[in-house]
Structure formats: C-alpha cells, structure tokens
Design a protein around this motif. Structure first.
Motif, PDB file in Angstrom:
ATOM      1  N   THR A  31       7.032  12.685 -13.657  1.00 48.37           N
ATOM      2  CA  THR A  31       5.713  12.838 -13.066  1.00 48.37           C
ATOM      3  C   THR A  31       5.140  11.534 -12.547  1.00 48.37           C
ATOM      4  OG1 THR A  31       4.683  12.624 -15.245  1.00 48.37           O
ATOM      5  CG2 THR A  31       5.105  14.856 -14.434  1.00 48.37           C
ATOM      6  N   THR A  32       5.697  10.394 -12.949  1.00 51.68           N
ATOM      7  CA  THR A  32       5.224   9.115 -12.423  1.00 51.68           C
ATOM      8  C   THR A  32       6.165   8.558 -11.375  1.00 51.68           C
ATOM      9  OG1 THR A  32       6.285   7.953 -14.256  1.00 51.68           O
ATOM     10  CG2 THR A  32       3.957   8.506 -14.507  1.00 51.68           C
ATOM     11  N   ASP A  33       7.122   9.328 -10.947  1.00 50.71           N
ATOM     12  CA  ASP A  33       8.023   8.923  -9.874  1.00 50.71           C
ATOM     13  C   ASP A  33       7.267   8.966  -8.546  1.00 50.71           C
ATOM     14  OD1 ASP A  33      10.503   8.214  -8.710  1.00 50.71           O
ATOM     15  OD2 ASP A  33      10.830  10.305  -8.144  1.00 50.71           O
ATOM     16  N   ALA A  34       7.532   8.004  -7.686  1.00 46.45           N
ATOM     17  CA  ALA A  34       6.790   7.904  -6.423  1.00 46.45           C
ATOM     18  C   ALA A  34       6.980   9.146  -5.554  1.00 46.45           C
ATOM     19  CB  ALA A  34       7.224   6.656  -5.664  1.00 46.45           C
ATOM     20  N   GLU A  35       8.184   9.656  -5.495  1.00 46.80           N
ATOM     21  CA  GLU A  35       8.449  10.838  -4.671  1.00 46.80           C
ATOM     22  C   GLU A  35       7.686  12.056  -5.186  1.00 46.80           C
ATOM     23  OE1 GLU A  35      12.258  13.543  -3.229  1.00 46.80           O
ATOM     24  OE2 GLU A  35      12.593  11.659  -4.286  1.00 46.80           O
ATOM     25  N   TYR A  36       7.637  12.225  -6.509  1.00 44.18           N
ATOM     26  CA  TYR A  36       6.912  13.351  -7.105  1.00 44.18           C
ATOM     27  C   TYR A  36       5.412  13.234  -6.829  1.00 44.18           C
ATOM     28  CZ  TYR A  36       5.163  16.613 -10.609  1.00 44.18           C
ATOM     29  OH  TYR A  36       4.518  17.632 -11.234  1.00 44.18           O
ATOM     30  N   VAL A  37       4.873  12.020  -6.948  1.00 41.34           N
ATOM     31  CA  VAL A  37       3.442  11.807  -6.732  1.00 41.34           C
ATOM     32  C   VAL A  37       3.072  12.105  -5.281  1.00 41.34           C
ATOM     33  CG1 VAL A  37       1.630  10.062  -6.717  1.00 41.34           C
ATOM     34  CG2 VAL A  37       3.213  10.175  -8.625  1.00 41.34           C
ATOM     35  N   ILE A  38       3.888  11.639  -4.340  1.00 37.47           N
ATOM     36  CA  ILE A  38       3.612  11.888  -2.918  1.00 37.47           C
ATOM     37  C   ILE A  38       3.750  13.369  -2.594  1.00 37.47           C
ATOM     38  CG2 ILE A  38       4.459  11.434  -0.581  1.00 37.47           C
ATOM     39  CD1 ILE A  38       5.104   8.591  -1.553  1.00 37.47           C
ATOM     40  N   ASN A  39       4.764  14.037  -3.159  1.00 32.60           N
ATOM     41  CA  ASN A  39       4.936  15.469  -2.923  1.00 32.60           C
ATOM     42  C   ASN A  39       3.840  16.297  -3.578  1.00 32.60           C
ATOM     43  OD1 ASN A  39       7.223  15.085  -1.403  1.00 32.60           O
ATOM     44  ND2 ASN A  39       8.629  15.397  -3.115  1.00 32.60           N
ATOM     45  N   SER A  40       3.151  15.742  -4.564  1.00 33.80           N
ATOM     46  CA  SER A  40       2.033  16.442  -5.202  1.00 33.80           C
ATOM     47  C   SER A  40       0.748  16.310  -4.410  1.00 33.80           C
ATOM     48  CB  SER A  40       1.815  15.905  -6.616  1.00 33.80           C
ATOM     49  OG  SER A  40       2.934  16.183  -7.414  1.00 33.80           O
ATOM     50  N   GLY A  41       0.773  15.552  -3.315  1.00 32.13           N
ATOM     51  CA  GLY A  41      -0.386  15.469  -2.444  1.00 32.13           C
ATOM     52  C   GLY A  41      -1.149  14.163  -2.527  1.00 32.13           C
ATOM     53  N   TYR A  42      -0.644  13.199  -3.277  1.00 29.20           N
ATOM     54  CA  TYR A  42      -1.322  11.908  -3.371  1.00 29.20           C
ATOM     55  C   TYR A  42      -0.795  10.967  -2.286  1.00 29.20           C
ATOM     56  CZ  TYR A  42      -2.992  13.549  -7.860  1.00 29.20           C
ATOM     57  OH  TYR A  42      -3.596  14.271  -8.841  1.00 29.20           O
ATOM     58  N   GLN A  44       0.428   7.221  -0.484  1.00 28.78           N
ATOM     59  CA  GLN A  44       1.412   6.192  -0.811  1.00 28.78           C
ATOM     60  C   GLN A  44       0.776   5.071  -1.620  1.00 28.78           C
ATOM     61  OE1 GLN A  44       3.178   4.867   2.824  1.00 28.78           O
ATOM     62  NE2 GLN A  44       4.595   6.588   2.931  1.00 28.78           N
ATOM     63  N   ALA A  45      -0.498   4.799  -1.384  1.00 26.14           N
ATOM     64  CA  ALA A  45      -1.185   3.757  -2.159  1.00 26.14           C
ATOM     65  C   ALA A  45      -1.280   4.157  -3.631  1.00 26.14           C
ATOM     66  CB  ALA A  45      -2.569   3.504  -1.581  1.00 26.14           C
ATOM     67  N   MET A  46      -1.571   5.429  -3.896  1.00 26.98           N
ATOM     68  CA  MET A  46      -1.631   5.899  -5.278  1.00 26.98           C
ATOM     69  C   MET A  46      -0.253   5.830  -5.927  1.00 26.98           C
ATOM     70  SD  MET A  46      -3.192   7.086  -7.879  1.00 26.98           S
ATOM     71  CE  MET A  46      -4.754   7.754  -7.446  1.00 26.98           C
ATOM     72  N   ALA A  47       0.785   6.206  -5.187  1.00 25.88           N
ATOM     73  CA  ALA A  47       2.140   6.135  -5.726  1.00 25.88           C
ATOM     74  C   ALA A  47       2.527   4.694  -6.033  1.00 25.88           C
ATOM     75  CB  ALA A  47       3.131   6.755  -4.741  1.00 25.88           C
ATOM     76  N   GLU A  48       2.129   3.776  -5.159  1.00 22.99           N
ATOM     77  CA  GLU A  48       2.444   2.364  -5.390  1.00 22.99           C
ATOM     78  C   GLU A  48       1.683   1.826  -6.593  1.00 22.99           C
ATOM     79  OE1 GLU A  48       2.547  -1.902  -3.072  1.00 22.99           O
ATOM     80  OE2 GLU A  48       1.767  -0.148  -2.059  1.00 22.99           O
ATOM     81  N   ASP A  49       0.419   2.214  -6.750  1.00 22.49           N
ATOM     82  CA  ASP A  49      -0.354   1.771  -7.906  1.00 22.49           C
ATOM     83  C   ASP A  49       0.269   2.264  -9.210  1.00 22.49           C
ATOM     84  OD1 ASP A  49      -2.079   0.512  -6.230  1.00 22.49           O
ATOM     85  OD2 ASP A  49      -3.703   1.966  -6.438  1.00 22.49           O
ATOM     86  N   ILE A  50       0.679   3.524  -9.238  1.00 17.63           N
ATOM     87  CA  ILE A  50       1.322   4.074 -10.429  1.00 17.63           C
ATOM     88  C   ILE A  50       2.625   3.339 -10.714  1.00 17.63           C
ATOM     89  CG2 ILE A  50       2.465   6.129 -11.354  1.00 17.63           C
ATOM     90  CD1 ILE A  50       0.341   7.783  -9.883  1.00 17.63           C
ATOM     91  N   PHE A  51       3.405   3.083  -9.677  1.00 20.71           N
ATOM     92  CA  PHE A  51       4.675   2.374  -9.823  1.00 20.71           C
ATOM     93  C   PHE A  51       4.456   0.967 -10.379  1.00 20.71           C
ATOM     94  CE2 PHE A  51       7.826  -0.474  -7.874  1.00 20.71           C
ATOM     95  CZ  PHE A  51       8.987   0.050  -8.408  1.00 20.71           C
ATOM     96  N   LEU A  65       6.109  -1.109  -3.316  1.00 17.26           N
ATOM     97  CA  LEU A  65       7.047  -0.100  -2.817  1.00 17.26           C
ATOM     98  C   LEU A  65       7.127  -0.102  -1.297  1.00 17.26           C
ATOM     99  CD1 LEU A  65       6.365   3.099  -4.926  1.00 17.26           C
ATOM    100  CD2 LEU A  65       8.454   1.783  -4.828  1.00 17.26           C
ATOM    101  N   TYR A  66       5.974  -0.248  -0.659  1.00 19.37           N
ATOM    102  CA  TYR A  66       5.902  -0.103   0.781  1.00 19.37           C
ATOM    103  C   TYR A  66       5.444  -1.404   1.424  1.00 19.37           C
ATOM    104  CZ  TYR A  66       6.063   4.715  -0.676  1.00 19.37           C
ATOM    105  OH  TYR A  66       6.429   5.874  -1.264  1.00 19.37           O
ATOM    106  N   GLU A  67       5.960  -1.684   2.572  1.00 14.26           N
ATOM    107  CA  GLU A  67       5.585  -2.883   3.321  1.00 14.26           C
ATOM    108  C   GLU A  67       4.337  -2.583   4.138  1.00 14.26           C
ATOM    109  OE1 GLU A  67       6.118  -6.755   3.771  1.00 14.26           O
ATOM    110  OE2 GLU A  67       7.565  -5.512   2.739  1.00 14.26           O
ATOM    111  N   LYS A  68       3.323  -3.403   3.987  1.00 16.70           N
ATOM    112  CA  LYS A  68       2.080  -3.196   4.726  1.00 16.70           C
ATOM    113  C   LYS A  68       2.037  -4.196   5.868  1.00 16.70           C
ATOM    114  CE  LYS A  68      -0.280  -1.611   0.696  1.00 16.70           C
ATOM    115  NZ  LYS A  68      -0.520  -2.131  -0.605  1.00 16.70           N
ATOM    116  N   SER A  69       2.097  -3.708   7.085  1.00 14.27           N
ATOM    117  CA  SER A  69       2.092  -4.599   8.239  1.00 14.27           C
ATOM    118  C   SER A  69       0.709  -4.569   8.894  1.00 14.27           C
ATOM    119  CB  SER A  69       3.151  -4.173   9.244  1.00 14.27           C
ATOM    120  OG  SER A  69       2.901  -2.865   9.685  1.00 14.27           O
ATOM    121  N   GLN A  70       0.085  -5.741   8.974  1.00 14.46           N
ATOM    122  CA  GLN A  70      -1.209  -5.877   9.627  1.00 14.46           C
ATOM    123  C   GLN A  70      -1.192  -7.182  10.413  1.00 14.46           C
ATOM    124  OE1 GLN A  70      -3.897  -5.933   6.383  1.00 14.46           O
ATOM    125  NE2 GLN A  70      -3.913  -3.728   6.105  1.00 14.46           N
ATOM    126  N   ASN A  71      -1.920  -7.197  11.504  1.00 14.06           N
ATOM    127  CA  ASN A  71      -1.995  -8.437  12.261  1.00 14.06           C
ATOM    128  C   ASN A  71      -3.015  -9.382  11.618  1.00 14.06           C
ATOM    129  OD1 ASN A  71      -4.471  -7.515  13.034  1.00 14.06           O
ATOM    130  ND2 ASN A  71      -3.815  -6.882  15.073  1.00 14.06           N
TER     131      ASN A  71
END
Length: 107
Positions: A31-42, A44-51, A65-71
């Motif tokens: 239940t704390t796996d990133a894929e499960y959290v995203i598939n549950s409707g949360y 990517q930021a929530m999945a990364e915080d849990i991770f 988990l995820y690369e955030k690209s901003q100028n």
C-alpha cells in the motif's frame, strides 16, 4: 418439516457466506508502493512523499522518485513567493530536519 429444515440450513449457510470478510490482504509494503498510490488516485507528489518518508524511517537513502524540470525564472519566482508567504510549501518540505525548539531561522 424436512423441507423447512433444509431451507433454514440453506439460509444459514447463505448468511454465513454473505457476512464473511473478503479475505483480501494488502501489506504495508504494497500500500505504500508508488505505483499503488498513483493507481489509487493520488498524485506523484504524494507518492514521492510517501516513498521518501518510508525510506527515511527505514534508514535507506532518500532520493526523489521523479525529476522536476523547471526553468530559472520559475524557480526564482517560487523561492521569492515562498519567502514572502511562509504558509507556502517548498519543494524540500520532506527533506528538512524538524527542530522542536524555535530559532531565528523560523522568522
């Protein structure tokens, strides 16, 4: 009398099956796996915080988990806005250490 007993027995067995739990087991790891959290409707930021929090609690290295690209303009504007508005969440909200005693950096 035999038909009534059979019907009563059938109703009791049906009620036992209906009221039985589903027996679907999910572990904390699942239940704390990133894929499960995203598939549950949360998000990517929530999945990364849990991770990150789970890895920090287990003593594992914490990398995003995820690369955030901003100028540069967007990063500068977000830093300025978070400086002006203290209620604004910063990107490193999970990465900082929480100190229980107040200091001058809280201002």
């Amino acid at each position: 009398m035999g038909v009534m007993r059979r019907n009563l027995l059938f109703l009791l067995v049906a009620a036992a099956f209906i009221s039985a739990p589903a027996m679907a087991e999910l572990t904390v790891e699942q239940t704390t796996d990133a894929e499960y959290v995203i598939n549950s409707g949360y998000s990517q930021a929530m999945a990364e915080d849990i991770f990150l929090l789970k890895n920090r609690a287990n003593g594992k290295p914490t990398e995003p988990l995820y690369e955030k690209s901003q100028n540069k303009f967007v990063r500068g504007w977000k830093k300025f806005y978070s400086y002006v508005d203290p209620a604004q969440e910063e990107e490193d909200r999970v990465h900082h250490d929480i100190h229980l005693s107040p200091s001058f950096s809280d201002l």
